[in-house]
Design a protein around this motif. Sequence first.
Motif, PDB file in Angstrom:
ATOM      1  N   PRO A 182     -18.810 -14.723 -21.878  1.00  0.00           N
ATOM      2  CA  PRO A 182     -19.965 -14.883 -20.993  1.00  0.00           C
ATOM      3  C   PRO A 182     -20.068 -16.325 -20.501  1.00  0.00           C
ATOM      4  CG  PRO A 182     -20.590 -13.755 -23.019  1.00  0.00           C
ATOM      5  CD  PRO A 182     -19.200 -14.269 -23.217  1.00  0.00           C
ATOM      6  N   ILE A 183     -20.487 -16.495 -19.260  1.00  0.00           N
ATOM      7  CA  ILE A 183     -20.632 -17.830 -18.685  1.00  0.00           C
ATOM      8  C   ILE A 183     -21.602 -18.661 -19.512  1.00  0.00           C
ATOM      9  CG2 ILE A 183     -21.415 -19.112 -16.646  1.00  0.00           C
ATOM     10  CD1 ILE A 183     -20.262 -16.766 -14.976  1.00  0.00           C
ATOM     11  N   ARG A 184     -22.617 -18.017 -20.088  1.00  0.00           N
ATOM     12  CA  ARG A 184     -23.574 -18.747 -20.932  1.00  0.00           C
ATOM     13  C   ARG A 184     -22.859 -19.469 -22.073  1.00  0.00           C
ATOM     14  NH1 ARG A 184     -26.668 -16.372 -25.936  1.00  0.00           N
ATOM     15  NH2 ARG A 184     -24.495 -16.478 -26.533  1.00  0.00           N
ATOM     16  N   GLU A 213     -22.609 -23.519 -22.798  1.00  0.00           N
ATOM     17  CA  GLU A 213     -23.047 -24.111 -24.063  1.00  0.00           C
ATOM     18  C   GLU A 213     -21.943 -24.935 -24.717  1.00  0.00           C
ATOM     19  OE1 GLU A 213     -25.070 -22.741 -28.274  1.00  0.00           O
ATOM     20  OE2 GLU A 213     -25.446 -21.568 -26.459  1.00  0.00           O
ATOM     21  N   LEU A 214     -20.715 -24.433 -24.661  1.00  0.00           N
ATOM     22  CA  LEU A 214     -19.598 -25.136 -25.293  1.00  0.00           C
ATOM     23  C   LEU A 214     -19.179 -26.390 -24.533  1.00  0.00           C
ATOM     24  CD1 LEU A 214     -17.436 -22.074 -26.321  1.00  0.00           C
ATOM     25  CD2 LEU A 214     -18.620 -23.649 -27.866  1.00  0.00           C
ATOM     26  N   THR A 215     -19.344 -26.385 -23.208  1.00  0.00           N
ATOM     27  CA  THR A 215     -18.896 -27.514 -22.402  1.00  0.00           C
ATOM     28  C   THR A 215     -19.998 -28.497 -22.049  1.00  0.00           C
ATOM     29  OG1 THR A 215     -19.277 -26.351 -20.316  1.00  0.00           O
ATOM     30  CG2 THR A 215     -17.078 -26.134 -21.318  1.00  0.00           C
ATOM     31  N   GLY A 216     -21.265 -28.056 -22.165  1.00  0.00           N
ATOM     32  CA  GLY A 216     -22.374 -28.908 -21.773  1.00  0.00           C
ATOM     33  C   GLY A 216     -22.596 -28.937 -20.266  1.00  0.00           C
ATOM     34  N   LEU A 217     -21.914 -28.061 -19.539  1.00  0.00           N
ATOM     35  CA  LEU A 217     -22.069 -27.995 -18.090  1.00  0.00           C
ATOM     36  C   LEU A 217     -23.294 -27.171 -17.717  1.00  0.00           C
ATOM     37  CD1 LEU A 217     -18.357 -27.326 -17.091  1.00  0.00           C
ATOM     38  CD2 LEU A 217     -19.612 -29.473 -16.874  1.00  0.00           C
ATOM     39  N   ASP A 218     -23.922 -27.491 -16.598  1.00  0.00           N
ATOM     40  CA  ASP A 218     -25.057 -26.723 -16.100  1.00  0.00           C
ATOM     41  C   ASP A 218     -24.515 -25.566 -15.253  1.00  0.00           C
ATOM     42  OD1 ASP A 218     -27.358 -25.648 -15.045  1.00  0.00           O
ATOM     43  OD2 ASP A 218     -27.923 -27.417 -13.908  1.00  0.00           O
ATOM     44  N   LEU A 219     -24.409 -24.402 -15.856  1.00  0.00           N
ATOM     45  CA  LEU A 219     -23.886 -23.218 -15.176  1.00  0.00           C
ATOM     46  C   LEU A 219     -24.960 -22.139 -15.066  1.00  0.00           C
ATOM     47  CD1 LEU A 219     -20.389 -23.030 -16.944  1.00  0.00           C
ATOM     48  CD2 LEU A 219     -20.952 -24.089 -14.750  1.00  0.00           C
ATOM     49  N   GLU A 220     -26.220 -22.544 -15.071  1.00  0.00           N
ATOM     50  CA  GLU A 220     -27.329 -21.598 -15.076  1.00  0.00           C
ATOM     51  C   GLU A 220     -27.244 -20.604 -13.924  1.00  0.00           C
ATOM     52  OE1 GLU A 220     -32.185 -21.666 -14.944  1.00  0.00           O
ATOM     53  OE2 GLU A 220     -31.125 -23.409 -15.706  1.00  0.00           O
ATOM     54  N   GLN A 221     -26.929 -21.077 -12.713  1.00  0.00           N
ATOM     55  CA  GLN A 221     -26.857 -20.169 -11.568  1.00  0.00           C
ATOM     56  C   GLN A 221     -25.719 -19.169 -11.720  1.00  0.00           C
ATOM     57  OE1 GLN A 221     -26.683 -22.861  -8.218  1.00  0.00           O
ATOM     58  NE2 GLN A 221     -28.888 -22.669  -7.880  1.00  0.00           N
ATOM     59  N   LEU A 222     -24.591 -19.606 -12.267  1.00  0.00           N
ATOM     60  CA  LEU A 222     -23.477 -18.684 -12.485  1.00  0.00           C
ATOM     61  C   LEU A 222     -23.793 -17.697 -13.603  1.00  0.00           C
ATOM     62  CD1 LEU A 222     -20.435 -21.105 -12.173  1.00  0.00           C
ATOM     63  CD2 LEU A 222     -21.239 -19.436 -10.509  1.00  0.00           C
ATOM     64  N   ALA A 277     -26.571 -16.477 -14.322  1.00  0.00           N
ATOM     65  CA  ALA A 277     -27.515 -15.487 -13.814  1.00  0.00           C
ATOM     66  C   ALA A 277     -26.818 -14.334 -13.093  1.00  0.00           C
ATOM     67  CB  ALA A 277     -28.517 -16.152 -12.881  1.00  0.00           C
ATOM     68  N   VAL A 278     -25.597 -14.546 -12.630  1.00  0.00           N
ATOM     69  CA  VAL A 278     -24.876 -13.487 -11.914  1.00  0.00           C
ATOM     70  C   VAL A 278     -23.574 -13.112 -12.622  1.00  0.00           C
ATOM     71  CG1 VAL A 278     -25.891 -14.011  -9.672  1.00  0.00           C
ATOM     72  CG2 VAL A 278     -23.806 -15.187 -10.367  1.00  0.00           C
ATOM     73  N   ASP A 279     -23.506 -13.377 -13.910  1.00  0.00           N
ATOM     74  CA  ASP A 279     -22.322 -13.061 -14.711  1.00  0.00           C
ATOM     75  C   ASP A 279     -22.024 -11.569 -14.605  1.00  0.00           C
ATOM     76  OD1 ASP A 279     -20.291 -12.870 -16.594  1.00  0.00           O
ATOM     77  OD2 ASP A 279     -21.306 -14.153 -18.047  1.00  0.00           O
ATOM     78  N   ARG A 280     -20.769 -11.189 -14.289  1.00  0.00           N
ATOM     79  CA  ARG A 280     -20.386  -9.788 -14.119  1.00  0.00           C
ATOM     80  C   ARG A 280     -20.005  -9.116 -15.439  1.00  0.00           C
ATOM     81  NH1 ARG A 280     -20.325  -8.277  -8.596  1.00  0.00           N
ATOM     82  NH2 ARG A 280     -20.291  -6.243  -9.595  1.00  0.00           N
ATOM     83  N   ALA A 287     -23.441  -9.906 -20.900  1.00  0.00           N
ATOM     84  CA  ALA A 287     -24.140 -11.150 -20.579  1.00  0.00           C
ATOM     85  C   ALA A 287     -25.618 -10.920 -20.310  1.00  0.00           C
ATOM     86  CB  ALA A 287     -23.489 -11.834 -19.375  1.00  0.00           C
ATOM     87  N   ALA A 288     -25.964  -9.755 -19.779  1.00  0.00           N
ATOM     88  CA  ALA A 288     -27.364  -9.459 -19.461  1.00  0.00           C
ATOM     89  C   ALA A 288     -28.199  -9.213 -20.709  1.00  0.00           C
ATOM     90  CB  ALA A 288     -27.438  -8.250 -18.538  1.00  0.00           C
ATOM     91  N   THR A 289     -27.559  -8.964 -21.844  1.00  0.00           N
ATOM     92  CA  THR A 289     -28.291  -8.625 -23.064  1.00  0.00           C
ATOM     93  C   THR A 289     -28.066  -9.616 -24.198  1.00  0.00           C
ATOM     94  OG1 THR A 289     -26.474  -7.223 -23.838  1.00  0.00           O
ATOM     95  CG2 THR A 289     -28.175  -6.163 -22.505  1.00  0.00           C
ATOM     96  N   LEU A 290     -27.544 -10.801 -23.901  1.00  0.00           N
ATOM     97  CA  LEU A 290     -27.172 -11.752 -24.949  1.00  0.00           C
ATOM     98  C   LEU A 290     -28.331 -12.227 -25.805  1.00  0.00           C
ATOM     99  CD1 LEU A 290     -24.482 -13.956 -23.220  1.00  0.00           C
ATOM    100  CD2 LEU A 290     -24.170 -12.379 -25.109  1.00  0.00           C
ATOM    101  N   GLY A 291     -29.440 -12.590 -25.178  1.00  0.00           N
ATOM    102  CA  GLY A 291     -30.549 -13.125 -25.958  1.00  0.00           C
ATOM    103  C   GLY A 291     -30.097 -14.302 -26.799  1.00  0.00           C
ATOM    104  N   ALA A 292     -30.292 -14.207 -28.094  1.00  0.00           N
ATOM    105  CA  ALA A 292     -29.931 -15.295 -29.008  1.00  0.00           C
ATOM    106  C   ALA A 292     -28.610 -15.033 -29.724  1.00  0.00           C
ATOM    107  CB  ALA A 292     -31.047 -15.489 -30.030  1.00  0.00           C
ATOM    108  N   ALA A 293     -27.759 -14.189 -29.161  1.00  0.00           N
ATOM    109  CA  ALA A 293     -26.470 -13.898 -29.792  1.00  0.00           C
ATOM    110  C   ALA A 293     -25.679 -15.190 -29.971  1.00  0.00           C
ATOM    111  CB  ALA A 293     -25.675 -12.914 -28.940  1.00  0.00           C
TER     112      ALA A 293
END
Length: 87
Positions: free
Chosen positions: A34-36, A40-49, A51-54, A58-64
């Motif tokens: 998942p892009i999330r 998290e691992l890279t410290g990059l701001d990928l919030e917009q990506l 949000a549209v992860d295919r 990814a839509a159900t990750l929560g605190a996984a």
Amino acid sequence: MDQTPQLAELPDVPRPGALDGTPPLGPFRTFQAPIRDIAELTGLDLEQLAAVDRMPIAATLGAAAVGSTWRELAAMEDLDLDFDLEF
């Protein structure tokens, strides 16, 4: 590609497996993640990506935990997407 030998030269870089649930590195292994997790691992701001992860999970990750939903890929057919691939 596994770059573990080069990490020894960089003392401030986390080692593979240092983060809970992160799959170990190995030569020629490919994962769908998942892009999330990548953010998290890279410290990059990928919030917009993220949000549209295919990747459907990814839509159900929560605190996984990071790495807990990575899928090792051996072929294109192993990709988990929310649409069908045409080969």
